[in-house]
Design a protein around this motif. Structure first.
Motif, PDB file in Angstrom:
ATOM      1  N   ARG A  37       0.825  -1.207   0.000  1.00  0.00           N
ATOM      2  CA  ARG A  37       0.000   0.000   0.000  1.00  0.00           C
ATOM      3  C   ARG A  37       0.861   1.259   0.000  1.00  0.00           C
ATOM      4  O   ARG A  37       1.919   1.319   0.633  1.00  0.00           O
ATOM      5  CB  ARG A  37      -0.924   0.013   1.225  1.00  0.00           C
ATOM      6  CG  ARG A  37      -2.097   0.965   1.099  1.00  0.00           C
ATOM      7  CD  ARG A  37      -2.912   0.996   2.367  1.00  0.00           C
ATOM      8  NE  ARG A  37      -2.302   1.854   3.391  1.00  0.00           N
ATOM      9  CZ  ARG A  37      -2.901   2.161   4.547  1.00  0.00           C
ATOM     10  NH1 ARG A  37      -4.088   1.656   4.836  1.00  0.00           N
ATOM     11  NH2 ARG A  37      -2.280   2.949   5.419  1.00  0.00           N
ATOM     12  N   THR A  38       0.385   2.274  -0.707  1.00  0.00           N
ATOM     13  CA  THR A  38       1.056   3.574  -0.744  1.00  0.00           C
ATOM     14  C   THR A  38       0.095   4.660  -0.261  1.00  0.00           C
ATOM     15  O   THR A  38      -1.124   4.446  -0.174  1.00  0.00           O
ATOM     16  CB  THR A  38       1.506   3.931  -2.178  1.00  0.00           C
ATOM     17  OG1 THR A  38       0.345   4.214  -2.978  1.00  0.00           O
ATOM     18  CG2 THR A  38       2.311   2.803  -2.803  1.00  0.00           C
ATOM     19  N   SER A  39       0.637   5.844   0.006  1.00  0.00           N
ATOM     20  CA  SER A  39      -0.220   6.960   0.417  1.00  0.00           C
ATOM     21  C   SER A  39      -1.156   7.368  -0.717  1.00  0.00           C
ATOM     22  O   SER A  39      -2.258   7.870  -0.471  1.00  0.00           O
ATOM     23  CB  SER A  39       0.641   8.152   0.851  1.00  0.00           C
ATOM     24  OG  SER A  39       1.515   8.552  -0.194  1.00  0.00           O
ATOM     25  N   ASN A  87      -2.650   5.267  -2.685  1.00  0.00           N
ATOM     26  CA  ASN A  87      -3.781   4.348  -2.578  1.00  0.00           C
ATOM     27  C   ASN A  87      -4.796   4.856  -1.555  1.00  0.00           C
ATOM     28  O   ASN A  87      -6.002   4.885  -1.832  1.00  0.00           O
ATOM     29  CB  ASN A  87      -3.321   2.953  -2.161  1.00  0.00           C
ATOM     30  CG  ASN A  87      -2.456   2.257  -3.202  1.00  0.00           C
ATOM     31  OD1 ASN A  87      -1.481   1.595  -2.864  1.00  0.00           O
ATOM     32  ND2 ASN A  87      -2.809   2.390  -4.477  1.00  0.00           N
ATOM     33  N   THR A  88      -4.334   5.248  -0.384  1.00  0.00           N
ATOM     34  CA  THR A  88      -5.251   5.677   0.675  1.00  0.00           C
ATOM     35  C   THR A  88      -5.880   7.030   0.359  1.00  0.00           C
ATOM     36  O   THR A  88      -6.998   7.313   0.792  1.00  0.00           O
ATOM     37  CB  THR A  88      -4.527   5.746   2.028  1.00  0.00           C
ATOM     38  OG1 THR A  88      -3.401   6.626   1.920  1.00  0.00           O
ATOM     39  CG2 THR A  88      -4.046   4.367   2.448  1.00  0.00           C
ATOM     40  N   GLU A 111       5.979   6.085  -2.694  1.00  0.00           N
ATOM     41  CA  GLU A 111       6.590   5.045  -1.873  1.00  0.00           C
ATOM     42  C   GLU A 111       5.548   4.308  -1.048  1.00  0.00           C
ATOM     43  O   GLU A 111       4.412   4.763  -0.890  1.00  0.00           O
ATOM     44  CB  GLU A 111       7.633   5.668  -0.937  1.00  0.00           C
ATOM     45  CG  GLU A 111       8.763   6.390  -1.661  1.00  0.00           C
ATOM     46  CD  GLU A 111       9.827   6.856  -0.693  1.00  0.00           C
ATOM     47  OE1 GLU A 111       9.577   6.860   0.538  1.00  0.00           O
ATOM     48  OE2 GLU A 111      10.928   7.197  -1.159  1.00  0.00           O
ATOM     49  N   LEU A 112       5.963   3.191  -0.486  1.00  0.00           N
ATOM     50  CA  LEU A 112       5.110   2.454   0.440  1.00  0.00           C
ATOM     51  C   LEU A 112       4.885   3.280   1.694  1.00  0.00           C
ATOM     52  O   LEU A 112       5.798   3.955   2.184  1.00  0.00           O
ATOM     53  CB  LEU A 112       5.761   1.126   0.824  1.00  0.00           C
ATOM     54  CG  LEU A 112       6.129   0.161  -0.313  1.00  0.00           C
ATOM     55  CD1 LEU A 112       6.730  -1.104   0.273  1.00  0.00           C
ATOM     56  CD2 LEU A 112       4.918  -0.162  -1.174  1.00  0.00           C
ATOM     57  N   ASP A 113       3.659   3.234   2.230  1.00  0.00           N
ATOM     58  CA  ASP A 113       3.432   3.846   3.527  1.00  0.00           C
ATOM     59  C   ASP A 113       3.752   2.833   4.616  1.00  0.00           C
ATOM     60  O   ASP A 113       4.240   1.725   4.323  1.00  0.00           O
ATOM     61  CB  ASP A 113       2.008   4.397   3.633  1.00  0.00           C
ATOM     62  CG  ASP A 113       0.921   3.330   3.542  1.00  0.00           C
ATOM     63  OD1 ASP A 113       1.231   2.125   3.642  1.00  0.00           O
ATOM     64  OD2 ASP A 113      -0.264   3.702   3.382  1.00  0.00           O
ATOM     65  N   ALA A 114       3.505   3.179   5.870  1.00  0.00           N
ATOM     66  CA  ALA A 114       3.877   2.292   6.976  1.00  0.00           C
ATOM     67  C   ALA A 114       3.153   0.953   6.884  1.00  0.00           C
ATOM     68  O   ALA A 114       3.739  -0.106   7.145  1.00  0.00           O
ATOM     69  CB  ALA A 114       3.579   2.974   8.314  1.00  0.00           C
ATOM     70  N   GLY A 165       2.041  -0.410   4.099  1.00  0.00           N
ATOM     71  CA  GLY A 165       2.632  -1.099   2.956  1.00  0.00           C
ATOM     72  C   GLY A 165       3.949  -1.762   3.297  1.00  0.00           C
ATOM     73  O   GLY A 165       4.234  -2.877   2.832  1.00  0.00           O
ATOM     74  N   GLU A 166       4.750  -1.108   4.109  1.00  0.00           N
ATOM     75  CA  GLU A 166       6.026  -1.700   4.527  1.00  0.00           C
ATOM     76  C   GLU A 166       5.798  -2.971   5.329  1.00  0.00           C
ATOM     77  O   GLU A 166       6.519  -3.960   5.161  1.00  0.00           O
ATOM     78  CB  GLU A 166       6.826  -0.681   5.329  1.00  0.00           C
ATOM     79  CG  GLU A 166       7.359   0.476   4.479  1.00  0.00           C
ATOM     80  CD  GLU A 166       8.080   1.516   5.306  1.00  0.00           C
ATOM     81  OE1 GLU A 166       8.012   1.436   6.565  1.00  0.00           O
ATOM     82  OE2 GLU A 166       8.720   2.407   4.716  1.00  0.00           O
ATOM     83  N   ARG A 175       7.852   1.909  -5.667  1.00  0.00           N
ATOM     84  CA  ARG A 175       7.034   1.092  -4.766  1.00  0.00           C
ATOM     85  C   ARG A 175       7.214  -0.402  -5.042  1.00  0.00           C
ATOM     86  O   ARG A 175       7.125  -1.223  -4.127  1.00  0.00           O
ATOM     87  CB  ARG A 175       5.568   1.490  -4.849  1.00  0.00           C
ATOM     88  CG  ARG A 175       4.947   1.477  -6.251  1.00  0.00           C
ATOM     89  CD  ARG A 175       3.627   2.230  -6.215  1.00  0.00           C
ATOM     90  NE  ARG A 175       2.865   2.237  -7.457  1.00  0.00           N
ATOM     91  CZ  ARG A 175       3.003   3.135  -8.425  1.00  0.00           C
ATOM     92  NH1 ARG A 175       3.939   4.079  -8.315  1.00  0.00           N
ATOM     93  NH2 ARG A 175       2.229   3.098  -9.494  1.00  0.00           N
TER      94      ARG A 175
END
Length: 252
Positions: free
Chosen positions: A11-13, A15-16, A28-31, A33-34, A59
């Protein structure tokens, strides 16, 4: 009978936030997503991967590194341009709530084969180059490592859906029926006669159990293992392996 694991990035920011990231740089991946891709790496720790092939976007590169991090075997990551996100052109970076008002939106949903994004790529072009990339790499893996080679391809939602549609023998216009969640794993086994879709949109199954191990010895008087099991087969660990799709697929 090579096998590819199709992994969508975490997940990335974007996406949200409901933004169509497309090929935008710096996404980039968010928390969450990581954590998702770290879990994918853990699930794949016992799977003997011969290679990880990744979209060039950050990502996906982050997701690829999480897959290979800490593995005991040597598993190279290679960038493959054919797996890059669809070129959404002028739609890139726009909010989905605004794009849904565009008259092209309904065509994307019902007849994607007729869609060319303004200033961008057509969905048939995206499908063609992604499928060609997967099939070319699969032949390479089989040639270099044998028919039981397992490898991974890290890409994007629409790209993976197009690859799965091809493997399922579906027209591209039906590919919106397929769900591919962030950090999900879908498995396709390619044989000389046809592809087999082992699982779609897996987010929690034991992947090691879904991958059929190489046979210990040839079975006498039996045609090659790429024949489809009549009557459905034995299920996991036998002749046919399936897992129902779950969840929902946010737009990439």
């Amino acid at each position: 009978m090579t096998t590819v694991l199709l992994i969508r990035h975490g997940r990335t920011s974007a996406n949200t936030a409901g933004i169509l990231a497309g090929r935008s740089s710096g996404v980039e991946l968010d928390a969450v997503g990581e954590r998702q891709v770290s879990d994918v790496g853990t699930r794949l720790a016992g799977v003997p991967l011969r290679a990880v092939v990744s979209s060039p976007l950050r990502r996906c590169r982050q997701t690829s590194q999480a897959v290979v991090q800490g593995r005991s075997d040597s598993c190279p990551v290679t960038i493959e341009q054919g797996l890059v996100e669809c070129g959404y052109g002028e739609w890139t970076g726009k909010a989905l709530r605004d794009l849904v008002k565009d008259k092209l939106w309904s065509t994307v949903q019902t007849q994607p084969s007729a869609v060319r994004f303004p200033g961008g790529e057509s969905m048939t072009e995206m499908s063609s180059r992604a499928v060609n990339a997967i099939r070319s790499w699969d032949v390479r893996m089989g040639t270099e490592h044998g028919p039981h080679a397992v490898w991974a391809a890290v890409s994007h939602g629409d790209v993976i859906k197009a690859i799965l549609a091809d493997a399922l023998g579906m027209h591209l216009d039906a590919f919106q029926r397929i769900l591919v969640d962030p950090a999900s794993v879908s498995i396709v086994r390619y044989t000389d006669s046809r592809p087999y879709v082992v699982t779609v949109n897996s987010t929690n199954a034991d992947l090691g159990q879904l991958l059929q191990p190489p046979p210990k010895k040839p079975r006498s008087r039996r045609k090659a293992a790429d024949d489809a099991p009549v009557g459905g087969g034995l299920g996991a660990g036998g002749d046919a392996l399936t897992e129902p799709a779950t969840g929902t697929a946010p737009v990439d």
